[in-house]
Design an enzyme around this catalytic site. Structure first.
Site, mmCIF file in Angstrom:
data_model
loop_
_atom_site.group_PDB
_atom_site.id
_atom_site.type_symbol
_atom_site.label_atom_id
_atom_site.label_comp_id
_atom_site.label_asym_id
_atom_site.label_seq_id
_atom_site.Cartn_x
_atom_site.Cartn_y
_atom_site.Cartn_z
ATOM 1 N N SER A 99 0.781 -1.079 -0.030
ATOM 2 C CA SER A 99 0.033 0.076 -0.044
ATOM 3 C C SER A 99 0.999 1.131 0.158
ATOM 4 C CB SER A 99 -0.808 -0.022 1.094
ATOM 5 O OG SER A 99 -1.953 -0.739 0.675
ATOM 6 N N LYS A 136 0.046 3.298 -2.978
ATOM 7 C CA LYS A 136 -0.988 4.128 -3.195
ATOM 8 C C LYS A 136 -0.664 5.635 -3.193
ATOM 9 C CE LYS A 136 -3.926 0.583 -1.350
ATOM 10 N NZ LYS A 136 -4.631 -0.036 0.139
ATOM 11 N N TYR A 150 -4.271 -2.260 -9.987
ATOM 12 C CA TYR A 150 -4.046 -2.338 -8.893
ATOM 13 C C TYR A 150 -2.979 -3.222 -8.074
ATOM 14 C CZ TYR A 150 -5.096 -2.510 -3.740
ATOM 15 O OH TYR A 150 -5.284 -2.556 -2.518
ATOM 16 N N TYR A 189 -3.406 3.103 8.092
ATOM 17 C CA TYR A 189 -4.825 2.161 8.418
ATOM 18 C C TYR A 189 -5.421 2.943 9.941
ATOM 19 C CZ TYR A 189 -1.921 -0.837 5.690
ATOM 20 O OH TYR A 189 -1.245 -1.345 4.734
ATOM 21 N N VAL A 208 1.277 -3.515 3.843
ATOM 22 C CA VAL A 208 1.386 -4.746 4.716
ATOM 23 C C VAL A 208 2.574 -5.604 4.323
ATOM 24 C CG1 VAL A 208 -1.136 -4.936 5.092
ATOM 25 C CG2 VAL A 208 -0.004 -5.998 3.020
HETATM 26 N N1 GLU Z 1 -2.434 -5.599 -1.681
HETATM 27 C C1 GLU Z 1 -2.828 -5.588 -0.534
HETATM 28 C C2 GLU Z 1 -4.420 -5.580 -0.692
HETATM 29 O O1 GLU Z 1 -4.893 -5.036 -1.325
HETATM 30 C C3 GLU Z 1 -2.349 -4.215 0.105
HETATM 31 C C4 GLU Z 1 -2.890 -4.111 1.482
HETATM 32 C C5 GLU Z 1 -2.039 -2.868 2.028
HETATM 33 O O2 GLU Z 1 -0.688 -3.175 1.915
HETATM 34 O O3 GLU Z 1 -2.521 -2.143 2.884
HETATM 35 O O4 GLU Z 1 -5.079 -6.110 0.274
#
Ligand code: GLU
Length: 308
Positions: free
Chosen positions: A64, A67, A191, A244, A262
């Site tokens: 993430s 992002k 994604y 988060y 994650v």
């Molecule tokens: N590829 C992970 C998912 O979509 C990313 C989650 C993350 O790093 O927050 O669940």
């Protein structure tokens, strides 16, 4: 300040805790086998100085943290129109929640929860004309910002595509509300691949460097990555939504805009001064890197650098 010594001290302090607590993300099978006893940290100043310690050259799945970069790309491409589809509020819900999305008619709370990042990927696919084009744009940005060739980890991307039932559901759910323009398949492929970008701490600290210098490219002489206003907004979103459900605690304990993933990576920004990347794969209960957060706390305690 001798940043090299500070980073080495932080790694030495946390060394005894490696592997002692936390768990690696196991819901993505390809991440479950990563050795948790690793810790890397790197820093890039707005003057271009760099320092690094521990496993700072070991590549990992940025998950993430990506992002932050796809948001940057979408802000470049779409401008303020991006916010017609995506909000700017902390979600207060798990990063992959469906419930809130239903209540809010398919408009994700922010670009850092999964639904928001999938909506951002949709914008990138539209702009590039295809999923392949969007993926190429992402790699071109990461390569330009880090100054080194960056690629996707095909095994991680395939593992996510095979098991990402909830992300597939989120994309279809938004599509049912008319909030995704493209077919869901290329959007999800974009994604899953962005999450599977492989980078090390040195590359990540440098790539995020525009966030500590008002949007200017980490390598001088190239056009700005974002303008000053966009840069401020990305930092604001990182502070309020980047970690988060721990964003309040992170602001309280560390006081820096951060984006975590994650895979155990975290990027942190000290505006006008420097960017940091830390990585340690074992996560705490909130899904943030356990030792990564401790490393940032130690860094702030030692340097007194914080936005507050
Ligand atoms: N590829 C992970 C998912 O979509 C990313 C989650 C993350 O790093 O927050 O669940």
């Amino acid at each position: 300040m001798n940043f090299q010594t500070i980073l080495e001290d932080i790694v030495a302090t946390l060394q005894p805790e490696l592997g002692a607590a936390g768990t690696v993300a196991s819901y993505i099978p390809a991440l479950a086998c990563v050795d948790p006893r690793q810790l890397g940290i790197a820093l890039h100043t707005c003057r271009g100085e760099e320092a690094a310690a521990g496993d700072s050259a070991t590549p990992f799945s940025i998950q993430s943290v990506s992002k932050l970069f796809t948001l940057t790309l979408a802000m470049q491409r779409v401008g303020d129109a991006l916010w017609e589809r995506i909000g700017r509020e902390p979600s207060g819900n798990p990063f992959n929640s469906l419930v809130q999305l239903e209540n809010e008619q398919g408009k994700p709370r922010n670009p850092f929860i999964n639904a928001g990042a999938i909506a951002v990927a949709d914008r990138l696919v539209t702009h590039a004309g295809s999923g392949e084009g969007a993926k190429a744009d992402i790699l071109a940005l990461m390569t330009s910002l880090s100054g080194e060739p960056i690629g996707f980890d095909a095994e991680v991307a395939a593992s996510e595509a095979a098991t990402g039932y909830r992300n597939i559901a989120l994309a279809n759910f938004m599509k049912s509300f008319g909030k995704i323009d493209n077919d869901v398949a290329p959007v999800l492929d974009t994604y899953f691949n962005q999450c599977a970008v492989r980078m090390n701490c040195r590359q990540l600290a440098r790539a995020a460097g525009f966030l500590c210098r008002d949007g200017a490219h980490p390598f001088g002489g190239r056009s700005d990555v974002t303008n000053e206003r966009q840069t401020r907004r990305i930092n604001a979103l990182m502070l309020t939504c980047g970690t988060y459900d721990a964003a309040g605690d992170v602001a309280f304990n560390i006081g820096l805009p951060c984006k975590s993933g994650v895979g155990g990576g975290i990027v942190a920004v000290v505006p006008d001064q420097l960017t940091l990347a830390v990585w340690s794969p074992a996560l705490d209960a909130t899904g943030n890197s356990l030792l990564g957060m401790k490393a940032l706390e130690l860094f702030v305690a030692k340097t007194r650098l914080s936005v507050f």
